[in-house]
Design a protein around this motif. Structure first.
Motif, PDB file in Angstrom:
ATOM      1  N   LYS A 152      -6.594 -26.257 -40.534  1.00  0.00           N
ATOM      2  CA  LYS A 152      -7.223 -25.780 -39.296  1.00  0.00           C
ATOM      3  C   LYS A 152      -6.205 -25.062 -38.412  1.00  0.00           C
ATOM      4  N   LEU A 153      -6.703 -24.076 -37.673  1.00  0.00           N
ATOM      5  CA  LEU A 153      -5.947 -23.417 -36.618  1.00  0.00           C
ATOM      6  C   LEU A 153      -6.674 -23.629 -35.297  1.00  0.00           C
ATOM      7  N   PHE A 154      -5.953 -24.131 -34.298  1.00  0.00           N
ATOM      8  CA  PHE A 154      -6.488 -24.263 -32.950  1.00  0.00           C
ATOM      9  C   PHE A 154      -5.849 -23.165 -32.108  1.00  0.00           C
ATOM     10  N   LEU A 155      -6.683 -22.231 -31.694  1.00  0.00           N
ATOM     11  CA  LEU A 155      -6.206 -20.994 -31.093  1.00  0.00           C
ATOM     12  C   LEU A 155      -6.686 -20.848 -29.659  1.00  0.00           C
ATOM     13  N   GLN A 184      -7.509 -22.434 -43.063  1.00  0.00           N
ATOM     14  CA  GLN A 184      -8.827 -22.416 -43.696  1.00  0.00           C
ATOM     15  C   GLN A 184      -9.963 -22.345 -42.674  1.00  0.00           C
ATOM     16  N   LYS A 185      -9.757 -22.962 -41.516  1.00  0.00           N
ATOM     17  CA  LYS A 185     -10.794 -22.965 -40.481  1.00  0.00           C
ATOM     18  C   LYS A 185     -10.178 -22.546 -39.153  1.00  0.00           C
ATOM     19  N   ILE A 186     -10.837 -21.610 -38.462  1.00  0.00           N
ATOM     20  CA  ILE A 186     -10.319 -21.068 -37.208  1.00  0.00           C
ATOM     21  C   ILE A 186     -11.155 -21.595 -36.043  1.00  0.00           C
ATOM     22  N   ILE A 187     -10.508 -22.339 -35.150  1.00  0.00           N
ATOM     23  CA  ILE A 187     -11.187 -22.959 -34.020  1.00  0.00           C
ATOM     24  C   ILE A 187     -10.568 -22.427 -32.726  1.00  0.00           C
ATOM     25  N   VAL A 188     -11.387 -21.819 -31.898  1.00  0.00           N
ATOM     26  CA  VAL A 188     -10.916 -21.235 -30.637  1.00  0.00           C
ATOM     27  C   VAL A 188     -11.231 -22.189 -29.490  1.00  0.00           C
ATOM     28  N   ARG A 231      -5.104  -7.082 -29.513  1.00  0.00           N
ATOM     29  CA  ARG A 231      -6.267  -7.573 -30.269  1.00  0.00           C
ATOM     30  C   ARG A 231      -5.803  -8.493 -31.390  1.00  0.00           C
ATOM     31  N   ILE A 232      -6.435  -9.647 -31.491  1.00  0.00           N
ATOM     32  CA  ILE A 232      -6.105 -10.609 -32.535  1.00  0.00           C
ATOM     33  C   ILE A 232      -6.977 -10.392 -33.765  1.00  0.00           C
ATOM     34  N   CYS A 233      -8.289 -10.413 -33.571  1.00  0.00           N
ATOM     35  CA  CYS A 233      -9.215 -10.261 -34.706  1.00  0.00           C
ATOM     36  C   CYS A 233     -10.628 -10.063 -34.195  1.00  0.00           C
ATOM     37  N   GLY A 234     -11.516  -9.719 -35.104  1.00  0.00           N
ATOM     38  CA  GLY A 234     -12.932  -9.628 -34.793  1.00  0.00           C
ATOM     39  C   GLY A 234     -13.570 -11.006 -34.809  1.00  0.00           C
ATOM     40  N   LEU A 235     -14.730 -11.129 -34.208  1.00  0.00           N
ATOM     41  CA  LEU A 235     -15.396 -12.428 -34.130  1.00  0.00           C
ATOM     42  C   LEU A 235     -15.859 -12.944 -35.487  1.00  0.00           C
ATOM     43  N   GLU A 236     -15.972 -12.049 -36.460  1.00  0.00           N
ATOM     44  CA  GLU A 236     -16.415 -12.475 -37.791  1.00  0.00           C
ATOM     45  C   GLU A 236     -15.418 -13.399 -38.476  1.00  0.00           C
ATOM     46  N   GLU A 237     -14.187 -13.450 -37.991  1.00  0.00           N
ATOM     47  CA  GLU A 237     -13.168 -14.300 -38.605  1.00  0.00           C
ATOM     48  C   GLU A 237     -13.127 -15.696 -37.998  1.00  0.00           C
ATOM     49  N   ILE A 238     -13.940 -15.938 -36.976  1.00  0.00           N
ATOM     50  CA  ILE A 238     -13.906 -17.210 -36.257  1.00  0.00           C
ATOM     51  C   ILE A 238     -14.978 -18.160 -36.783  1.00  0.00           C
ATOM     52  N   ASP A 239     -14.609 -19.425 -36.945  1.00  0.00           N
ATOM     53  CA  ASP A 239     -15.560 -20.439 -37.404  1.00  0.00           C
ATOM     54  C   ASP A 239     -16.212 -21.204 -36.256  1.00  0.00           C
ATOM     55  N   GLN A 240     -15.418 -21.518 -35.223  1.00  0.00           N
ATOM     56  CA  GLN A 240     -15.929 -22.374 -34.156  1.00  0.00           C
ATOM     57  C   GLN A 240     -15.263 -22.022 -32.830  1.00  0.00           C
ATOM     58  N   ILE A 241     -16.029 -22.110 -31.763  1.00  0.00           N
ATOM     59  CA  ILE A 241     -15.498 -21.980 -30.412  1.00  0.00           C
ATOM     60  C   ILE A 241     -15.900 -23.218 -29.624  1.00  0.00           C
ATOM     61  N   ILE A 242     -14.930 -23.829 -28.969  1.00  0.00           N
ATOM     62  CA  ILE A 242     -15.214 -24.964 -28.082  1.00  0.00           C
ATOM     63  C   ILE A 242     -14.998 -24.476 -26.652  1.00  0.00           C
ATOM     64  N   THR A 243     -16.028 -24.594 -25.829  1.00  0.00           N
ATOM     65  CA  THR A 243     -15.959 -24.087 -24.470  1.00  0.00           C
ATOM     66  C   THR A 243     -16.707 -25.022 -23.531  1.00  0.00           C
TER      67      THR A 243
END
Length: 256
Positions: free
Chosen positions: A170-173, A203-207, A221-233
């Motif tokens: 996992k990546l926490f970004l 393997q999993k991208i969490i913003v 710019r980091i990346c497009g939204l298509e590369e993101i798995d989850q956003i916690i807000t």
């Protein structure tokens, strides 16, 4: 009926509030005045900080974020960041190997991590390393590189080369902006470059992003939204923005 300046300005702001944007050509046709006149109207309203002009239209506020020192950013929306951090901690599983990027949201995440069996953390954030190093149950890897004093984190080719040697679950970004068209951004291009490599290594991208980040853009710019798995807000996210993210296949977790 011919409108005076004050009446035009009032109607422009009313339309802006209702629609989220106004276009120069539409206003020109509706009010029966020249494009030059409308541009002058929008310029005057922008000078009063009532809107932001952009490519033949105007939007409610400046979508571009500016860089501030981490000591300032950590005080902004701190309650929301803490709730987001707690929710992120629930995602951790035994034997997770995770990347924690830089930023105040992920620092709060580090403070709220409850160790799980076999947890390995690699991070670009010096503050995160110092926080997690106090816990003997967490193995911490600090990336090397050029120190960004404003964020107390590292960037550069050394950091990126180190990342190529690992694979993470996992990546926490943390980010400075989330835009539906432009994707994820940060204010620093070197940080954006490192974040791209982090995405490749996980393997999993969490913003982790409080609701103030939506509709904003940073310089890098980091990346497009298509590369993101989850956003916690937090619950301040605009419902329409949330639905559009869900339509893109992103899992949205909203904390109260």
């Amino acid at each position: 009926m011919i409108l005076n300046i004050a009446e035009r300005h009032k109607l422009i702001l009313k339309k802006l509030k209702k629609n989220g944007f106004v276009e120069v050509i539409d206003l020109s046709q509706e009010f029966g005045v020249s494009l030059v006149t409308i541009r002058k109207d929008l310029k005057a309203l922008e000078e009063k900080k009532l809107l932001f002009r952009s490519h033949g239209k105007a939007i409610p506020s400046n979508p571009y974020t500016t860089e501030h020192h981490v000591s300032i950013k950590e005080k902004i929306n701190r309650k929301e960041k803490i709730r987001i951090a707690v929710a992120a901690g629930l995602i951790l599983k035994p034997n997770d190997s995770i990347i924690i990027a830089s930023g105040t949201s992920v620092i709060e995440f580090a403070k709220n991590i409850k160790p799980v069996e076999g947890l390995i953390v690699l991070t670009a954030s010096l503050n995160t390393s110092l926080i997690l190093a106090k816990n003997p149950d967490i193995d911490v890897i600090q990336l090397g590189g050029i120190i960004r004093r404003s964020s107390s984190s590292v960037v550069g080719p050394i950091s990126e080369k180190m990342l190529a040697e690992f694979s993470f679950t996992k990546l926490f970004l943390g980010v400075d902006g989330i835009d539906l068209e432009y994707g994820l951004t940060t204010t620093n291009p070197m940080e954006a470059s490192l974040n791209k490599e982090m995405i490749k290594a996980a393997q999993k991208i969490i913003v982790l992003a409080d609701s103030s980040k939506f509709g904003k853009r940073g310089f890098g710019r980091i990346c497009g939204l298509e590369e993101i798995d989850q956003i916690i807000t937090d619950s301040g996210i605009d419902p329409d923005f949330k639905e559009k993210l869900i339509d893109l296949g992103i899992d949205i977790t909203v904390v109260d």
